[in-house]
Scaffold this active site. Structure first.
Site, PDB file in Angstrom:
ATOM      1  N   CYS A  96       0.828  -1.200   0.000  1.00 20.18           N
ATOM      2  CA  CYS A  96       0.000   0.000   0.000  1.00 20.18           C
ATOM      3  C   CYS A  96       0.867   1.256   0.000  1.00 20.18           C
ATOM      4  O   CYS A  96       0.448   2.309  -0.490  1.00 20.18           O
ATOM      5  CB  CYS A  96      -0.970   0.003   1.185  1.00 20.18           C
ATOM      6  SG  CYS A  96      -0.186   0.084   2.817  1.00 20.18           S
ATOM      7  N   HIS A 251      -2.365   1.774   7.241  1.00 26.09           N
ATOM      8  CA  HIS A 251      -2.520   1.933   5.796  1.00 26.09           C
ATOM      9  C   HIS A 251      -1.940   3.271   5.364  1.00 26.09           C
ATOM     10  O   HIS A 251      -1.930   4.247   6.128  1.00 26.09           O
ATOM     11  CB  HIS A 251      -4.003   1.865   5.447  1.00 26.09           C
ATOM     12  CG  HIS A 251      -4.306   1.781   3.991  1.00 26.09           C
ATOM     13  ND1 HIS A 251      -3.638   0.945   3.129  1.00 26.09           N
ATOM     14  CD2 HIS A 251      -5.224   2.445   3.225  1.00 26.09           C
ATOM     15  CE1 HIS A 251      -4.129   1.076   1.908  1.00 26.09           C
ATOM     16  NE2 HIS A 251      -5.094   1.985   1.947  1.00 26.09           N
ATOM     17  N   ASN A 269      -7.540   7.227  -0.696  1.00 28.16           N
ATOM     18  CA  ASN A 269      -7.197   5.844  -0.399  1.00 28.16           C
ATOM     19  C   ASN A 269      -6.885   5.155  -1.729  1.00 28.16           C
ATOM     20  O   ASN A 269      -7.763   5.052  -2.585  1.00 28.16           O
ATOM     21  CB  ASN A 269      -8.380   5.152   0.293  1.00 28.16           C
ATOM     22  CG  ASN A 269      -8.104   3.701   0.633  1.00 28.16           C
ATOM     23  OD1 ASN A 269      -7.102   3.123   0.219  1.00 28.16           O
ATOM     24  ND2 ASN A 269      -9.009   3.093   1.393  1.00 28.16           N
TER      25      ASN A 269
END
Length: 375
Positions: A96, A251, A269
């Site tokens: 990520c 994250h 995101n």
């Protein structure tokens, strides 16, 4: 420092953004002329489509045995290399950080075009050959890859876009994996690593639990000077757990906008879904000017909430100009290359007084020269 072989190459033009060095000596144009002239599809023997390029640990042995390396035409994806921000990206849980860096990259066209050269495409001269550029250890390098990508059951394993004809994120990841050594070697990094390799710029890491007094001003200037910004949420009890506030724990996110006079931030995101659901979120009543209420991964939040629910902020700019409040002053930068030379620049161990004494004698002179240069 004494001149080195790499320094000589820099003086001859190699290593600059306009004329990068060649990783493993591979020349993109020569390879393309060879393949096109002989109607061959390129296969990179320096990063071959096999298990060694994936590495050990990122996939289970059973999944590793099922991997098939496919070219775009074979995998059924559209033959188009898009270079806009991907609608969403997915990959393994450990990458990520790379996805967030890609998101930041796509908001700066100048930097994107440097990393992803524009003269390549799936055209009539398509031969399965692409190249990307990264800043590595003080110089720009051009990284050649073939377009064979690892798949299981016809689906890409690592970074892939929601759009089937959106190819550049997966190809960019493969080039970066080649630089790192394997896909495993680029697992579980930090956004700052990739952003520095995308820019060759100045990096600043800020712990939001102890931010600088002028955090908002710093972020605003970073946005004005086209810096890349990313941030991370705190680790939860388990990796990538969804919090009640809509944020994913542990994250990485991309900061895509800084808006004044109200201190508001726009974040993204990279998964393309899953958003903050607090104040000023897409569906909150105080978001009358919301441009979109779909779950596209992009959302707004206040600086106060940002500092509360995120742990750190990484800023990477092409130069240090975002550091100064006085916009009339501009930094100038220079790069010096060299090597350690015994008895001259290498201090040796602490009990070897000869070299240590020479270095200590040079320190006052260095400080004096630095002081004069700023006067």
């Amino acid at each position: 420092f004494a001149a080195s072989a790499s320094g000589s190459k820099r003086r001859d033009g190699f290593g600059h953004a306009c004329c990068p060095g060649r990783l493993f000596g591979q020349d993109f144009r020569q390879l393309k002329e060879f393949c096109v002239g002989r109607r061959l599809k390129f296969i990179d023997d320096m990063f071959p489509p096999d298990s060694k390029s994936i590495g050990q640990g990122v996939l289970s042995p059973s999944d590793l045995a099922r991997v098939v390396w496919l070219r775009p035409a074979v995998s059924g994806f559209g033959l188009e290399l898009l270079r806009t921000r991907p609608s969403s990206c997915k990959g393994s849980p450990g990458n990520c950080w790379f996805l967030a860096s890609i998101g930041a990259l796509t908001f700066q066209d100048q930097i994107l075009q440097q990393v992803v050269p524009q003269e390549q495409d799936f055209d009539e001269n398509y031969c399965g050959l692409f190249h990307f550029r990264f800043w590595r250890f003080g110089k720009w390098v051009d990284v050649v890859i073939d377009d064979k990508l690892p798949t299981i059951n016809g689906s890409l394993i690592f970074v892939h876009s929601k759009k089937q004809n959106e190819f550049w994120p997966a190809l960019l990841e493969k080039a970066y994996a080649k630089v790192c050594g394997s896909y495993t070697d680029m697992n579980a990094g930090t956004p700052a690593e990739a952003m520095m390799d995308f820019t060759g710029g100045v990096h600043m890491s800020i712990q939001l639990s102890d931010p600088p007094p002028d955090l908002w001003g710093l972020m605003s200037r970073a946005g004005n000077f086209s810096a890349l910004l990313s941030c991370s949420t705190p680790q939860g009890s388990s990796s990538l757990t969804l919090s009640p506030n809509g944020l994913v724990q542990g994250h990485a996110y991309t900061v895509t906008g800084v808006v004044q006079p109200v201190k508001m931030l726009r974040l993204w995101n990279p998964w393309g879904k899953g958003e903050w659901n607090g104040d000023w979120s897409d569906r909150s009543q105080d978001r009358e000017k919301c441009l979109s209420v779909v779950d596209d991964g992009e959302f707004w939040m206040t600086l106060e909430d940002f500092s509360k629910f995120f742990t750190d902020l990484d800023i990477c700019g092409l130069n240090p100009n975002f550091l100064d409040e006085d916009s009339s002053s501009q930094w100038t930068t220079s790069v010096a290359e060299g090597r350690w030379v015994a008895g001259t620049t290498a201090g040796g161990c602490m009990n070897y007084k000869g070299n240590r004494l020479q270095l200590l004698q040079k320190i006052p002179k260095c400080f004096k020269q630095c002081k004069q240069s700023f006067q």
